[in-house]
Design an enzyme around this catalytic site. Structure first.
Site, PDB file in Angstrom:
ATOM      1  N   LYS A  46       0.815  -1.209   0.000  1.00  0.00           N
ATOM      2  CA  LYS A  46       0.000   0.000   0.000  1.00  0.00           C
ATOM      3  C   LYS A  46       0.850   1.260   0.000  1.00  0.00           C
ATOM      4  O   LYS A  46       0.426   2.328  -0.444  1.00  0.00           O
ATOM      5  CB  LYS A  46      -0.857   0.043   1.279  1.00  0.00           C
ATOM      6  CG  LYS A  46      -1.858  -1.052   1.441  1.00  0.00           C
ATOM      7  CD  LYS A  46      -2.580  -0.826   2.814  1.00  0.00           C
ATOM      8  CE  LYS A  46      -3.349  -1.999   3.248  1.00  0.00           C
ATOM      9  NZ  LYS A  46      -3.988  -1.785   4.575  1.00  0.00           N
ATOM     10  N   GLU A 102       8.263   2.690  -5.436  1.00  0.00           N
ATOM     11  CA  GLU A 102       8.156   2.264  -4.038  1.00  0.00           C
ATOM     12  C   GLU A 102       8.192   3.476  -3.109  1.00  0.00           C
ATOM     13  O   GLU A 102       8.762   4.514  -3.461  1.00  0.00           O
ATOM     14  CB  GLU A 102       9.351   1.365  -3.684  1.00  0.00           C
ATOM     15  CG  GLU A 102       9.090  -0.110  -3.840  1.00  0.00           C
ATOM     16  CD  GLU A 102       8.196  -0.675  -2.742  1.00  0.00           C
ATOM     17  OE1 GLU A 102       7.471   0.088  -2.084  1.00  0.00           O
ATOM     18  OE2 GLU A 102       8.243  -1.894  -2.531  1.00  0.00           O
ATOM     19  N   VAL A 105      12.730   1.479   0.490  1.00  0.00           N
ATOM     20  CA  VAL A 105      13.547   0.266   0.388  1.00  0.00           C
ATOM     21  C   VAL A 105      14.252   0.104   1.727  1.00  0.00           C
ATOM     22  O   VAL A 105      14.936   1.020   2.185  1.00  0.00           O
ATOM     23  CB  VAL A 105      14.574   0.373  -0.754  1.00  0.00           C
ATOM     24  CG1 VAL A 105      15.533  -0.804  -0.731  1.00  0.00           C
ATOM     25  CG2 VAL A 105      13.862   0.458  -2.096  1.00  0.00           C
ATOM     26  N   ASP A 106      14.027  -1.057   2.329  1.00  0.00           N
ATOM     27  CA  ASP A 106      14.622  -1.322   3.643  1.00  0.00           C
ATOM     28  C   ASP A 106      15.686  -2.405   3.483  1.00  0.00           C
ATOM     29  O   ASP A 106      16.858  -2.099   3.235  1.00  0.00           O
ATOM     30  CB  ASP A 106      13.503  -1.723   4.616  1.00  0.00           C
ATOM     31  CG  ASP A 106      13.985  -1.890   6.038  1.00  0.00           C
ATOM     32  OD1 ASP A 106      15.205  -1.771   6.272  1.00  0.00           O
ATOM     33  OD2 ASP A 106      13.164  -2.152   6.935  1.00  0.00           O
ATOM     34  N   GLY A 108      15.668  -4.412   0.965  1.00  0.00           N
ATOM     35  CA  GLY A 108      15.822  -4.536  -0.490  1.00  0.00           C
ATOM     36  C   GLY A 108      15.172  -5.788  -1.062  1.00  0.00           C
ATOM     37  O   GLY A 108      15.124  -5.963  -2.279  1.00  0.00           O
ATOM     38  N   LYS A 134      16.242   3.207   3.684  1.00  0.00           N
ATOM     39  CA  LYS A 134      16.806   3.160   5.034  1.00  0.00           C
ATOM     40  C   LYS A 134      18.322   3.080   4.944  1.00  0.00           C
ATOM     41  O   LYS A 134      18.864   2.352   4.115  1.00  0.00           O
ATOM     42  CB  LYS A 134      16.290   1.910   5.769  1.00  0.00           C
ATOM     43  CG  LYS A 134      14.915   2.070   6.396  1.00  0.00           C
ATOM     44  CD  LYS A 134      15.025   2.563   7.834  1.00  0.00           C
ATOM     45  CE  LYS A 134      13.663   2.667   8.492  1.00  0.00           C
ATOM     46  NZ  LYS A 134      13.212   1.359   8.999  1.00  0.00           N
ATOM     47  N   ASP A 161       3.776   3.390   7.393  1.00  0.00           N
ATOM     48  CA  ASP A 161       2.807   3.178   8.481  1.00  0.00           C
ATOM     49  C   ASP A 161       3.404   2.478   9.685  1.00  0.00           C
ATOM     50  O   ASP A 161       4.477   1.860   9.610  1.00  0.00           O
ATOM     51  CB  ASP A 161       1.650   2.319   7.971  1.00  0.00           C
ATOM     52  CG  ASP A 161       2.067   0.866   7.753  1.00  0.00           C
ATOM     53  OD1 ASP A 161       3.053   0.643   7.013  1.00  0.00           O
ATOM     54  OD2 ASP A 161       1.450  -0.031   8.334  1.00  0.00           O
TER      55      ASP A 161
HETATM   56  C1  PRP Z   1       7.176  -1.762   2.857  1.00  0.00           C
HETATM   57  C2  PRP Z   1       7.508  -0.891   1.664  1.00  0.00           C
HETATM   58  C3  PRP Z   1       8.195  -1.834   0.721  1.00  0.00           C
HETATM   59  C4  PRP Z   1       8.837  -2.856   1.650  1.00  0.00           C
HETATM   60  C5  PRP Z   1      10.311  -2.578   1.742  1.00  0.00           C
HETATM   61  O1  PRP Z   1       5.969  -2.399   2.608  1.00  0.00           O
HETATM   62  O2  PRP Z   1       6.372  -0.309   1.111  1.00  0.00           O
HETATM   63  O3  PRP Z   1       7.287  -2.454  -0.158  1.00  0.00           O
HETATM   64  O4  PRP Z   1       8.234  -2.696   2.946  1.00  0.00           O
HETATM   65  O5  PRP Z   1      10.941  -3.471   2.629  1.00  0.00           O
HETATM   66  P1  PRP Z   1      12.162  -4.387   2.196  1.00  0.00           P
HETATM   67  O6  PRP Z   1      13.114  -3.521   1.416  1.00  0.00           O
HETATM   68  O7  PRP Z   1      12.729  -4.820   3.512  1.00  0.00           O
HETATM   69  O8  PRP Z   1      11.638  -5.516   1.381  1.00  0.00           O
HETATM   70  P2  PRP Z   1       5.146  -3.169   3.760  1.00  0.00           P
HETATM   71  O9  PRP Z   1       5.500  -4.632   3.703  1.00  0.00           O
HETATM   72  O10 PRP Z   1       5.341  -2.465   5.059  1.00  0.00           O
HETATM   73  O11 PRP Z   1       3.659  -3.045   3.263  1.00  0.00           O
HETATM   74  P3  PRP Z   1       2.757  -1.727   3.067  1.00  0.00           P
HETATM   75  O12 PRP Z   1       3.412  -0.896   1.983  1.00  0.00           O
HETATM   76  O13 PRP Z   1       1.440  -2.284   2.642  1.00  0.00           O
HETATM   77  O14 PRP Z   1       2.698  -1.005   4.386  1.00  0.00           O
END
Ligand code: PRP
Length: 181
Positions: A46, A102, A105-106, A108, A134, A161
């Site tokens: 989302k 996106e 990116v946390d 990745g 991040k 969120d």
């Molecule tokens: C978040 C964000 C990315 C993902 C990144 O989504 O929107 O899609 O995490 O994280 P990563 O780099 O560690 O893979 P989330 O899973 O929180 O869902 P949301 O967007 O519906 O809140």
């Protein structure tokens, strides 16, 4: 600005800073795709819906939007990096110019999964755009259009969120640790 919500510790990026950067990214994309017939922006639900809405309205080149939704397996806090597809695109992207959009990116893992998955569909080109990244170790997946680096704390607002709350704040703020600990 009105008083911060008690869950929030401090504002990290103001509305103005974010809007300025969104405009800069739009100008960059317009420049890079000046010769393309059109571009497809793929928002990842989302979190990306707010950034995508602002970016697409700022973009003065022909483009369409589509959406995907993915989820990490298991509890996000102990995720092993595996990602599964929840909602796919409405249309094929073969021979199209595609940008994955996106919010953040946390590790990745999500962007890597999306890039590999969409590449197999043979788009004319495939790039990645994330407003936030991040500041920490993440998978080696290139972000072609990046807005800001954020400290490795829990951030909310502008699509980000905490348990689906604070997502629609027009700025980015740090969540107080007491809220999620
Ligand atoms: C978040 C964000 C990315 C993902 C990144 O989504 O929107 O899609 O995490 O994280 P990563 O780099 O560690 O893979 P989330 O899973 O929180 O869902 P949301 O967007 O519906 O809140």
């Amino acid at each position: 600005m009105s008083a911060l919500h008690p869950d929030l510790k401090r504002v990290i990026l103001s509305t103005e800073e974010i809007q300025t950067r969104v405009k800069e990214i739009a100008r960059q994309i317009e420049h890079d795709y000046a010769d393309a017939e059109r571009v497809i922006l793929i928002g990842i639900l989302k979190g990306a819906f707010i950034f995508l809405a602002d970016l697409s309205r700022e973009l003065n080149i022909p483009h369409t939007v589509d959406f995907m939704s993915v989820s990490s397996y298991g509890d996000a806090a102990v995720s092993n990096g595996a990602v599964r597809l929840i909602l796919d695109l409405r249309k094929p992207i073969k021979n199209e110019h595609v940008i994955i959009v996106e919010d953040i990116v946390d590790t990745g893992s999500t962007l890597q999964y999306l890039y590999n998955t969409l590449k197999l569909r043979k788009p004319a080109s495939l790039r990645t755009c994330s407003l936030f990244q991040k500041k920490r170790e993440s998978k080696d997946v290139p972000i072609d259009y990046k807005g800001f680096e954020l400290p490795d704390v829990w951030v909310v607002g502008y699509g980000l969120d905490y348990a689906d709350t604070h997502r629609t704040l027009p700025y980015v703020a740090e969540l107080r640790a007491e809220v999620y600990e």
